[in-house]
Design an enzyme around this catalytic site. Structure first.
Site, PDB file in Angstrom:
ATOM      1  N   ASP A  99      15.551  10.552   7.658  1.00 50.27           N
ATOM      2  CA  ASP A  99      15.972  10.658   8.877  1.00 50.27           C
ATOM      3  C   ASP A  99      15.274  10.496  10.080  1.00 50.27           C
ATOM      4  O   ASP A  99      15.727  11.012  11.193  1.00 50.27           O
ATOM      5  CB  ASP A  99      16.982  12.121   8.925  1.00 50.27           C
ATOM      6  CG  ASP A  99      17.819  12.370   8.024  1.00 50.27           C
ATOM      7  OD1 ASP A  99      18.393  11.518   7.492  1.00 50.27           O
ATOM      8  OD2 ASP A  99      17.878  13.761   7.549  1.00 50.27           O
ATOM      9  N   LYS A 135      15.911   5.228  10.593  1.00 52.65           N
ATOM     10  CA  LYS A 135      15.777   3.980  10.025  1.00 52.65           C
ATOM     11  C   LYS A 135      17.112   2.952  10.321  1.00 52.65           C
ATOM     12  O   LYS A 135      16.933   1.843  10.605  1.00 52.65           O
ATOM     13  CB  LYS A 135      15.498   4.059   8.428  1.00 52.65           C
ATOM     14  CG  LYS A 135      14.360   4.846   8.290  1.00 52.65           C
ATOM     15  CD  LYS A 135      14.244   5.029   6.472  1.00 52.65           C
ATOM     16  CE  LYS A 135      15.450   6.096   6.098  1.00 52.65           C
ATOM     17  NZ  LYS A 135      15.076   7.286   6.542  1.00 52.65           N
ATOM     18  N   GLY A 151      21.759   8.730   4.719  1.00 52.89           N
ATOM     19  CA  GLY A 151      22.868   8.601   5.681  1.00 52.89           C
ATOM     20  C   GLY A 151      22.226   8.159   6.903  1.00 52.89           C
ATOM     21  O   GLY A 151      21.291   8.701   7.359  1.00 52.89           O
ATOM     22  N   HIS A 152      22.684   6.836   7.113  1.00 51.29           N
ATOM     23  CA  HIS A 152      21.863   5.906   8.092  1.00 51.29           C
ATOM     24  C   HIS A 152      22.785   5.794   9.316  1.00 51.29           C
ATOM     25  O   HIS A 152      23.956   5.025   9.006  1.00 51.29           O
ATOM     26  CB  HIS A 152      21.590   4.752   7.707  1.00 51.29           C
ATOM     27  CG  HIS A 152      20.148   4.841   6.474  1.00 51.29           C
ATOM     28  ND1 HIS A 152      19.728   3.720   5.794  1.00 51.29           N
ATOM     29  CD2 HIS A 152      19.858   5.818   6.199  1.00 51.29           C
ATOM     30  CE1 HIS A 152      18.856   4.221   5.036  1.00 51.29           C
ATOM     31  NE2 HIS A 152      18.621   5.596   4.984  1.00 51.29           N
ATOM     32  N   GLN A 203      15.343   7.566   2.716  1.00 48.16           N
ATOM     33  CA  GLN A 203      14.394   8.658   2.537  1.00 48.16           C
ATOM     34  C   GLN A 203      13.000   8.300   3.294  1.00 48.16           C
ATOM     35  O   GLN A 203      13.104   7.507   4.141  1.00 48.16           O
ATOM     36  CB  GLN A 203      14.365   9.216   1.406  1.00 48.16           C
ATOM     37  CG  GLN A 203      15.320   9.804   0.331  1.00 48.16           C
ATOM     38  CD  GLN A 203      16.445   8.862   0.001  1.00 48.16           C
ATOM     39  OE1 GLN A 203      16.053   7.953  -0.782  1.00 48.16           O
ATOM     40  NE2 GLN A 203      17.720   9.047   0.068  1.00 48.16           N
TER      41      GLN A 203
HETATM   42  P1  GDP Z   1      17.937   7.501   8.959  1.00 53.48           P
HETATM   43  O1  GDP Z   1      18.618   8.077   7.766  1.00 53.48           O
HETATM   44  O2  GDP Z   1      16.553   7.381   9.151  1.00 53.48           O
HETATM   45  O3  GDP Z   1      18.874   6.292   9.172  1.00 53.48           O
HETATM   46  O4  GDP Z   1      18.397   8.628  10.488  1.00 53.48           O
HETATM   47  P2  GDP Z   1      19.721   9.237  10.459  1.00 53.48           P
HETATM   48  O5  GDP Z   1      20.564   8.386  10.896  1.00 53.48           O
HETATM   49  O6  GDP Z   1      20.146  10.202   9.270  1.00 53.48           O
HETATM   50  O7  GDP Z   1      19.403  10.248  11.659  1.00 53.48           O
HETATM   51  C1  GDP Z   1      18.645   9.852  13.003  1.00 53.48           C
HETATM   52  C2  GDP Z   1      19.780  10.388  14.093  1.00 53.48           C
HETATM   53  O8  GDP Z   1      19.098  10.190  15.251  1.00 53.48           O
HETATM   54  C3  GDP Z   1      20.970   9.749  14.213  1.00 53.48           C
HETATM   55  O9  GDP Z   1      21.923  10.655  14.747  1.00 53.48           O
HETATM   56  C4  GDP Z   1      21.003   8.467  15.044  1.00 53.48           C
HETATM   57  O10 GDP Z   1      21.929   8.282  15.947  1.00 53.48           O
HETATM   58  C5  GDP Z   1      20.005   9.315  15.975  1.00 53.48           C
HETATM   59  N1  GDP Z   1      18.763   8.530  16.662  1.00 53.48           N
HETATM   60  C6  GDP Z   1      18.298   7.496  16.326  1.00 53.48           C
HETATM   61  N2  GDP Z   1      17.392   6.957  17.287  1.00 53.48           N
HETATM   62  C7  GDP Z   1      17.315   7.798  18.088  1.00 53.48           C
HETATM   63  C8  GDP Z   1      16.670   7.876  19.498  1.00 53.48           C
HETATM   64  O11 GDP Z   1      15.540   7.154  19.812  1.00 53.48           O
HETATM   65  N3  GDP Z   1      17.288   9.047  20.333  1.00 53.48           N
HETATM   66  C9  GDP Z   1      18.153   9.816  19.982  1.00 53.48           C
HETATM   67  N4  GDP Z   1      18.401  10.875  20.840  1.00 53.48           N
HETATM   68  N5  GDP Z   1      18.767   9.657  18.833  1.00 53.48           N
HETATM   69  C10 GDP Z   1      18.293   8.709  17.935  1.00 53.48           C
HETATM   70  P1  IMO Z   2      17.773   9.230   4.720  1.00 50.43           P
HETATM   71  O1  IMO Z   2      17.740   7.915   3.936  1.00 50.43           O
HETATM   72  C1  IMO Z   2      16.539  13.406   4.650  1.00 50.43           C
HETATM   73  C2  IMO Z   2      16.347  15.331   0.790  1.00 50.43           C
HETATM   74  C3  IMO Z   2      17.329  16.417   0.434  1.00 50.43           C
HETATM   75  C4  IMO Z   2      16.652  17.440  -0.341  1.00 50.43           C
HETATM   76  C5  IMO Z   2      15.666  16.518  -1.111  1.00 50.43           C
HETATM   77  C6  IMO Z   2      16.447  15.974  -2.603  1.00 50.43           C
HETATM   78  O2  IMO Z   2      19.057   9.591   5.365  1.00 50.43           O
HETATM   79  O3  IMO Z   2      16.581   9.367   5.383  1.00 50.43           O
HETATM   80  P2  IMO Z   2      18.489  14.510  -3.387  1.00 50.43           P
HETATM   81  O4  IMO Z   2      19.795  14.529  -2.835  1.00 50.43           O
HETATM   82  O5  IMO Z   2      17.723  13.249  -2.851  1.00 50.43           O
HETATM   83  O6  IMO Z   2      18.199  15.021  -4.734  1.00 50.43           O
HETATM   84  O7  IMO Z   2      17.590  15.508  -2.334  1.00 50.43           O
HETATM   85  O8  IMO Z   2      15.597  15.185  -0.212  1.00 50.43           O
HETATM   86  N1  IMO Z   2      17.136  13.993   1.167  1.00 50.43           N
HETATM   87  C7  IMO Z   2      17.022  13.518   2.312  1.00 50.43           C
HETATM   88  N2  IMO Z   2      16.424  14.069   3.656  1.00 50.43           N
HETATM   89  N3  IMO Z   2      17.092  12.039   4.772  1.00 50.43           N
HETATM   90  C8  IMO Z   2      17.604  11.675   3.470  1.00 50.43           C
HETATM   91  O9  IMO Z   2      18.005  10.070   3.514  1.00 50.43           O
HETATM   92  C9  IMO Z   2      17.481  11.988   2.324  1.00 50.43           C
HETATM   93  N4  IMO Z   2      17.750  12.050   1.057  1.00 50.43           N
HETATM   94  C10 IMO Z   2      17.499  13.204   0.377  1.00 50.43           C
HETATM   95  O10 IMO Z   2      17.849  17.252   1.683  1.00 50.43           O
HETATM   96  O11 IMO Z   2      15.468  18.068   0.338  1.00 50.43           O
HETATM   97 MG    MG Z   3      19.717  10.058   7.465  1.00 54.25          MG
END
Ligand code: GDP
Ligand code: IMO
Ligand code: MG
Length: 424
Positions: free
Chosen positions: A13, A16, A40-41, A224
């Site tokens: 998270d 990416k 979850g991107h 991840q």
């Molecule tokens: P990913 O899994 O690495 O793609 O990240 P996620 O989408 O799960 O989580 C990142 C969260 O931070 C999302 O809600 C994005 O919309 C948000 N986000 C990404 N970059 C920024 C930033 O520079 N500032 C803020 N405030 N939010 C951001």
């Molecule tokens: P993105 O791509 C954050 C974490 C879960 C748990 C562990 C194992 O959005 O960054 P799993 O379901 O893979 O067997 O869970 O890994 N986890 C993540 N945490 N971002 C993710 O993906 C994750 N995918 C799995 O919360 O701790």
């Molecule tokens: Mg994510």
């Protein structure tokens, strides 16, 4: 820009999705090579939010093409739903998405077994996303799993599903005392998934070879983060795939030498969802402040993310494992209101100072962070697009990170929207 890998270097998270979407402007292809629907991107374009689980984030750019490689575990109904959701928004997926015929499948019993085994663990739960990831990759390694091309061959599908379901039902019914699956129903569903997905299925290894030979630019989208890597993360509190750079080669079938930039994505602080040690975690009010400002709730499960300070010891480990050529710091704006910002520069373990992340979880659990403190800027970083416009204190903080890691920071994200990005 050459071919670029975008990799999470924390516990996932890191943002990416946002960075991949931003860089996709320059690439022809965006490809996923590991993980599954646990990812979850989030991408925000002109105020509209998209959350992608399996389809590469490049799909939001008209004309860009996307691949789901053999290393990804694919949940067919979830993929179909994702395609349908995008098409409902007017985003054409047909002709732009290519699905590996040898990607392994996440089946309904994998999700059930994920939930049942988590329940069985009680307090020792990993806190998985319950998307069936562990059971699906386990079957892949046990050589009992179904692959995408099995869905397109009714006879083989029948044989393989019968074989594997017999064992799964035995475990679910006899051990867990839960309801099993009917072969007839699952077979019928699987045939329908195959029919609906057939148009996307191809040999992506051959496709990747052609793409690389043609010189088209490729963006590799990691899922991840390094600390969730099955080999190098905080085992057993990890995911079931390699999340570090090597997965790109095995998860797509390409030889080394074709990745020209490896960008590590890190937040300006740290978050983690699920169980496992987290030395710089802030409990109570301080952690809640980061959670509120950063909107730190999981994109896949909605769970509150645990929040804490940036950990340079862990980042150094991740930087080495991935051979990072540069770093991108995201969510800098989340620190806008803070008076003081801390960063962990070493661990104190049983009275001894170390700058190495221990591999043993019990030892890592005893790591106490040694902090260096920085004054906050208490100003507005949010939305900034120029390095020079960042407050001095923010630049000092970023320069300290790059010096400590000896890796240049070439991008900074100052908000969730595509345009809220600093290119240095
Ligand atoms: P990913 O899994 O690495 O793609 O990240 P996620 O989408 O799960 O989580 C990142 C969260 O931070 C999302 O809600 C994005 O919309 C948000 N986000 C990404 N970059 C920024 C930033 O520079 N500032 C803020 N405030 N939010 C951001
Ligand atoms: P993105 O791509 C954050 C974490 C879960 C748990 C562990 C194992 O959005 O960054 P799993 O379901 O893979 O067997 O869970 O890994 N986890 C993540 N945490 N971002 C993710 O993906 C994750 N995918 C799995 O919360 O701790
Ligand atoms: Mg994510």
């Amino acid at each position: 820009m050459g071919n670029v890998a975008v990799l999470g270097v924390q516990w996932g998270d890191e943002g990416k999705g946002k960075i991949v979407d931003f860089l996709a402007q320059e690439a022809e292809w965006v490809v996923r090579y590991q993980g599954g629907t646990n990812a979850g991107h989030t991408v925000i374009v002109k105020g509209k939010k998209y959350i992608l689980h399996l389809i590469p984030s490049g799909i939001l750019h008209p004309g860009k093409k996307c691949i789901i490689g053999n290393g990804v575990v694919v949940d067919p109904p979830e993929l179909l739903k994702e395609i349908e959701d995008l098409e409902r928004e007017g985003i054409e997926v047909k002709g732009r998405l290519f699905l590996s015929e040898t990607a392994h499948l996440i089946m309904p019993y994998h999700k059930k077994l994920d939930a049942l085994s988590e329940k069985l663990k009680g307090k020792k739960q990993i806190g998985t996303t319950l998307r069936g990831i562990g059971p699906a990759y386990s079957d892949k390694m046990a050589r009992t799993s179904l692959r995408v091309h099995d869905l397109l061959r009714p006879e083989r599908l029948k044989e393989r599903l019968e074989e594997t379901l017999r064992v799964k039902n035995l475990i679910i019914r006899e051990f867990f005392k839960e309801e099993g699956y009917s072969f007839e129903e699952l077979y019928k569903d699987a045939l329908a998934w195959g029919e609906a997905l057939e148009t996307y299925v191809c040999n992506t290894v051959h496709l990747m070879r052609k793409i690389i030979k043609s010189g088209d630019l490729v963006l590799f989208e990691g899922a991840q983060g390094a600390l969730l890597d099955i080999d190098h993360g905080t085992y057993p509190f990890v995911t079931s795939s390699n999340t570090t750079v090597g997965s790109i080669f095995t998860g797509l079938g390409i030889p080394p030498g074709h990745i020209h930039r490896v960008i590590g994505i890190s937040k300006a602080y740290t978050t983690r969802v699920g169980g496992g040690p987290f030395p710089t975690e802030l409990e109570g009010e301080e952690g809640q402040r980061l959670r509120d400002r950063g909107g730190e709730y999981g994109a896949t499960t909605g769970r509150p993310r645990r929040c804490g300070w940036l950990d340079l010891v862990a980042l150094k480990h991740a930087a080495w494992l991935n051979g990072l050529t540069e770093l991108t710091i995201t969510k800098l704006d989340v620190l806008d209101t803070l008076e003081e910002i801390k960063v962990c520069i070493a661990y104190d373990i049983d009275g001894e100072r170390t700058e190495e992340m221990p591999a043993d979880l019990d030892t890592f659990s005893r790591a106490k962070p040694v902090y260096k403190s920085f004054p906050g800027w208490q100003g507005l970083v949010k939305g900034t697009t120029n390095w020079e416009d960042l407050p001095t204190q923010a630049r000092t903080y970023l320069e300290f990170i790059e010096e400590a890691l000896n890796i240049p920071i070439k991008m900074v994200s100052t908000g969730p929207d595509r345009v809220e990005t600093v290119i240095r």
